[in-house]
Design an enzyme around this catalytic site. Structure first.
Site, mmCIF file in Angstrom:
data_model
loop_
_atom_site.group_PDB
_atom_site.id
_atom_site.type_symbol
_atom_site.label_atom_id
_atom_site.label_comp_id
_atom_site.label_asym_id
_atom_site.label_seq_id
_atom_site.Cartn_x
_atom_site.Cartn_y
_atom_site.Cartn_z
ATOM 1 N N ASP A 86 0.551 -0.694 0.139
ATOM 2 C CA ASP A 86 -0.066 0.099 -0.053
ATOM 3 C C ASP A 86 0.941 1.313 0.102
ATOM 4 O OD1 ASP A 86 0.850 -0.756 2.786
ATOM 5 O OD2 ASP A 86 -0.600 1.271 3.703
ATOM 6 N N GLU A 180 0.307 -0.907 5.433
ATOM 7 C CA GLU A 180 0.791 -0.832 6.628
ATOM 8 C C GLU A 180 1.490 0.739 6.584
ATOM 9 O OE1 GLU A 180 4.791 1.130 7.536
ATOM 10 O OE2 GLU A 180 3.697 1.164 5.893
#
Length: 282
Positions: A86, A180
């Site tokens: 991400d 994350e």
């Protein structure tokens, strides 16, 4: 012995950067955004093409894992490497990576039409990459080097080891995870199944930089309820939530901010403030 295939790493990075994997703290799905699933499946396919073993996309936690079997004659403990799929909460639609070969160390015009310039005076670290290949966006989105550069670098390391069996190593476990940036990915990581005592995360930083500590933070959300009254009748009655929010922010320690902290200094970051007379949120 063949060298690290920089062309392979660059191509993967650019392909991955174009996928919008912006995570969403307001979503309750796993992963929080569909683009992360798209990239996870692409990574899964590319790992299989590369020829590593035990490639798996776990839809329950959003992780892609794989193994490069050891080739050493004596037993060596397995070692893990991790990167996240991400990207941070910045515009990520229609990302247009731009490659600047042999960067000259000067300001870079990212978008002439919108007069967006990457200035050395604002980003002095640009001086460190003079003469190298510099990859940027067109200035309207993030690039996603955090952490797609880490993802591509892990692929480059795997490809190097597969092409150079003379480099002996134990089993290497790889994981690519979601979310994350919003602090959820690590909570879903199945460490027991990963099967290593130690693992390293490739995530940002300078060449040769090694961090053996982890960042720790807590988040607070403040909701302020005001009293909205017509300005003509407001005397003694109006409670302006925006004014109260400004007072709260002004009361925070002025020097405990990211732009004035370094090393192990703590800081307070106000990253959102929105409000009206009736309601404000920090």
């Amino acid at each position: 012995m063949s060298e690290i295939n920089q062309h392979y790493i660059e191509k993967l990075f650019i392909d991955y950067a174009k996928v919008n994997t912006r995570s969403d703290a307001g979503s309750q799905t796993v992963p929080t955004t569909p683009g992360q699933v798209v990239l996870a499946k692409q990574v899964e396919t590319d790992l299989k093409k590369l020829g590593v073993s035990e490639v798996k996309f776990d839809e329950t936690n959003g992780y892609v894992t794989a193994t490069l079997p050891g080739n050493a004659s004596k037993g060596i403990s397995a070692l893990g490497f991790i990167a996240h799929l991400d990207t941070a909460d910045f515009p990520a639609d229609n990302i247009q990576p731009q490659v600047h070969p042999n960067y000259d160390g000067q300001d870079v015009v990212l978008n002439e039409a919108q007069n967006i310039v990457l200035k050395v005076s604002e980003f002095p670290n640009l001086k460190k990459v003079k003469g190298q290949r510099l990859i940027t966006t067109d200035g309207t989105t993030l690039l996603g080097a955090d952490d797609k550069a880490g993802v591509a670098a892990l692929f480059g390391a795997l490809e190097f080891l597969l092409k150079n069996p003379s480099v002996k190593h134990g089993p290497i476990r790889i994981a690519f995870g979601p979310d994350e940036e919003i602090g959820r990915g690590a909570k879903r990581f199945d460490a027991a199944h990963f099967g290593t005592d130690f693992a390293y995360t490739l995530d940002n930083g300078q060449p040769g930089q090694f961090e053996y500590e982890t960042f720790n933070a807590s988040e607070a959300k403040i909701e302020i309820a005001g009293t909205a009254v017509h300005p003509g009748d407001a005397y003694g009655l109006m409670v302006n939530a925006v004014t109260l929010g400004n007072e709260i922010i002004s009361a925070l320690p002025k020097d405990e901010v990211p732009e004035k902290s370094k090393d192990h200094d703590g800081f307070i970051l106000v990253n959102h403030f929105d409000g009206t007379v009736a309601h404000a949120s920090i």
